[in-house]
Scaffold this motif. Structure first.
Motif, PDB file in Angstrom:
ATOM      1  N   GLY A   4      10.830   0.086  -0.430  1.00  0.00           N
ATOM      2  CA  GLY A   4       9.912   0.266  -1.541  1.00  0.00           C
ATOM      3  C   GLY A   4       8.492   0.531  -1.067  1.00  0.00           C
ATOM      4  O   GLY A   4       8.168   0.385   0.109  1.00  0.00           O
ATOM      5  N   GLU A   5       7.663   0.949  -2.015  1.00  0.00           N
ATOM      6  CA  GLU A   5       6.263   1.272  -1.742  1.00  0.00           C
ATOM      7  C   GLU A   5       5.399   0.618  -2.811  1.00  0.00           C
ATOM      8  O   GLU A   5       5.701   0.715  -4.002  1.00  0.00           O
ATOM      9  CB  GLU A   5       6.069   2.788  -1.756  1.00  0.00           C
ATOM     10  N   LEU A  99      -7.871   0.561   7.515  1.00  0.00           N
ATOM     11  CA  LEU A  99      -7.675  -0.146   6.249  1.00  0.00           C
ATOM     12  C   LEU A  99      -9.026  -0.634   5.750  1.00  0.00           C
ATOM     13  O   LEU A  99      -9.618  -1.534   6.331  1.00  0.00           O
ATOM     14  CB  LEU A  99      -6.735  -1.349   6.437  1.00  0.00           C
ATOM     15  N   ASP A 100      -9.530  -0.008   4.678  1.00  0.00           N
ATOM     16  CA  ASP A 100     -10.819  -0.449   4.167  1.00  0.00           C
ATOM     17  C   ASP A 100     -10.864  -0.607   2.655  1.00  0.00           C
ATOM     18  O   ASP A 100     -11.772  -1.216   2.133  1.00  0.00           O
ATOM     19  CB  ASP A 100     -11.952   0.457   4.648  1.00  0.00           C
ATOM     20  N   LYS A 101      -9.924  -0.104   1.924  1.00  0.00           N
ATOM     21  CA  LYS A 101      -9.895  -0.299   0.473  1.00  0.00           C
ATOM     22  C   LYS A 101      -8.465  -0.172  -0.041  1.00  0.00           C
ATOM     23  O   LYS A 101      -7.726  -1.123  -0.041  1.00  0.00           O
ATOM     24  CB  LYS A 101     -10.843   0.703  -0.215  1.00  0.00           C
ATOM     25  N   GLU A 102      -8.097   1.026  -0.453  1.00  0.00           N
ATOM     26  CA  GLU A 102      -6.773   1.237  -1.034  1.00  0.00           C
ATOM     27  C   GLU A 102      -5.725   1.390   0.059  1.00  0.00           C
ATOM     28  O   GLU A 102      -5.904   2.166   0.990  1.00  0.00           O
ATOM     29  CB  GLU A 102      -6.784   2.474  -1.927  1.00  0.00           C
ATOM     30  N   CYS A 103      -4.638   0.639  -0.082  1.00  0.00           N
ATOM     31  CA  CYS A 103      -3.594   0.616   0.944  1.00  0.00           C
ATOM     32  C   CYS A 103      -2.221   0.799   0.323  1.00  0.00           C
ATOM     33  O   CYS A 103      -1.974   0.415  -0.814  1.00  0.00           O
ATOM     34  CB  CYS A 103      -3.610  -0.723   1.690  1.00  0.00           C
ATOM     35  N   ALA A 104      -1.330   1.368   1.113  1.00  0.00           N
ATOM     36  CA  ALA A 104       0.086   1.441   0.765  1.00  0.00           C
ATOM     37  C   ALA A 104       0.802   0.410   1.630  1.00  0.00           C
ATOM     38  O   ALA A 104       0.566   0.325   2.833  1.00  0.00           O
ATOM     39  CB  ALA A 104       0.636   2.836   1.035  1.00  0.00           C
ATOM     40  N   VAL A 105       1.640  -0.390   0.994  1.00  0.00           N
ATOM     41  CA  VAL A 105       2.447  -1.379   1.702  1.00  0.00           C
ATOM     42  C   VAL A 105       3.887  -0.947   1.475  1.00  0.00           C
ATOM     43  O   VAL A 105       4.357  -0.908   0.333  1.00  0.00           O
ATOM     44  CB  VAL A 105       2.197  -2.807   1.166  1.00  0.00           C
ATOM     45  N   ILE A 106       4.568  -0.574   2.562  1.00  0.00           N
ATOM     46  CA  ILE A 106       5.901  -0.001   2.415  1.00  0.00           C
ATOM     47  C   ILE A 106       6.940  -0.801   3.197  1.00  0.00           C
ATOM     48  O   ILE A 106       6.634  -1.382   4.236  1.00  0.00           O
ATOM     49  CB  ILE A 106       5.942   1.489   2.820  1.00  0.00           C
ATOM     50  N   GLY A 107       8.149  -0.823   2.672  1.00  0.00           N
ATOM     51  CA  GLY A 107       9.262  -1.457   3.353  1.00  0.00           C
ATOM     52  C   GLY A 107      10.040  -0.426   4.144  1.00  0.00           C
ATOM     53  O   GLY A 107      10.359   0.646   3.623  1.00  0.00           O
TER      54      GLY A 107
END
Length: 143
Positions: A4-5, A99-107
């Motif tokens: 997932g994302e 990484l300074d603001k908006e991030c994607a966290v992915i599996g």
């Protein structure tokens, strides 16, 4: 297995929410380190130990093996999830992955990856265009 994302912001103190689906699998403590492609990798402790054992078996006499293990282990930190479901990512790792603001966290199967949104979007667009070719190149691995 991680999949997932999710989109989350990292705050000025370097804290980011770990999606609840990932927290269950990662556990209260897990390892975050420099990943490939300018992202961060996060591993549950048991997966980290498996990877650590494999990397220990690399020959010390090989320059690439020494370089990779230095790169991988020197950036590694054990993170603990706080009561709000966040971890604190140290400045050197935030700088490496932009990484300074908006991030994607992915599996990604046995790990979680943290990406700067812009880097993830660029990577995904580039990979999407060549997805069929990538899949064809991996056919030798019975995928």
């Amino acid at each position: 297995m991680f999949m997932g994302e999710y989109q989350h912001n990292i705050d000025a103190k370097g804290r980011i929410i770990v999606p609840s689906k990932f927290r269950d699998e990662l556990g209260e403590n897990f390892v975050v380190t420099r990943g490939l492609d300018k992202c961060l990798f996060a591993y549950p402790i048991d997966e980290w130990k498996i990877l650590e054992d494999k990397l220990k078996k690399l020959p010390l006499t090989k320059k690439d093996a020494r370089a990779f293990t230095r790169f991988f282990f020197s950036g590694a930190v054990e993170c603990e999830v706080d009561k709000q479901g966040r971890i604190n990512i140290p400045q050197p790792l935030r700088k490496y992955a932009a990484l300074d603001k908006e991030c994607a966290v992915i599996g990604v199967s046995n790990r979680v990856e943290f990406w700067a949104n812009e880097n993830w979007d660029d990577y995904f667009s580039d990979s999407e265009d060549s997805f069929a070719e990538i899949a064809e190149n991996l056919m030798d691995f019975d995928i």
